[in-house]
Each structure stands twice: as C-alpha cells, then as structure tokens.
Design a protein around this motif. Structure first.
Motif: not given
Ligand SMILES: [Zn+2]
Length: 96
Positions: A13, A19, A37, A42, A46, A49
């Motif tokens: 992540r 995912y 997450c 998380l 992306g 993160v």
C-alpha cells in the motif's frame, strides 16, 4: 491472515499498489485486504497512503514502521516508534 501477509499489505500500500493486485499476489480475498486497510490507516488513494499513514499513526498511537500499538510512558516525551529497531529502520529509510 498471517503477520507476514499484513506486513506485505502495508508495504505494498505504501508503494501505491491497489487492493486487487495485493489480494492476487498474496492469495487473499479483496474484501479482506480492503477491510484490513480500512482498520489500519491504509485505505484511500494509493498515492496518498504514505502521507496519510504517518498522520494516522500519530492520531491512533501506532508505530509508523510496523503498525504496532505504542505503549506511551506516563511521564516524559511520548514515543514515536515502538522499539529502537523501528526507530533505526525509520531513519535508514529516510536516508535512502
Ligand atoms: Zn514498530
């Protein structure tokens, strides 16, 4: 889900991996990965993160390196990392 898988989810992540790709490479269910997450700071975009995670750790009293819950001392400075090992790792990562 094993500890090794959790560690891998976190580091993937951090690299901005989605995912579905994480679930596929670890042989897990997408829902499991997504739930983990969400519970562990998380989730979300992306690319964000990594930036959001250190803030989340501060708010939730977690070690930003391994995600362990921090045991804060009653007096003195509050801890940022769970152990000397994590602190060293954090500094080493910054230098790279
Ligand atoms: Zn730690």
């Amino acid at each position: 889900m094993t500890d090794a898988q959790k560690r891998q989810i976190r580091s993937m992540r951090m690299d901005g991996i989605g995912y579905k790709a994480i679930a596929n490479s670890l042989g897990l269910n997408v829902d499991q990965v997504h739930l983990y997450c969400r519970m562990n700071g998380l989730a979300g975009d992306g690319t964000l993160v990594k930036a959001n995670y250190s803030i989340w750790c501060k708010q939730n009293n977690r070690c930003p390196v391994c995600g362990e819950k921090l045991r804060q001392p009653k007096t003195g400075r509050s801890k940022k990392y769970c152990s000397g090992r994590c602190r060293t790792r954090a500094f080493r990562d910054k230098c790279n």
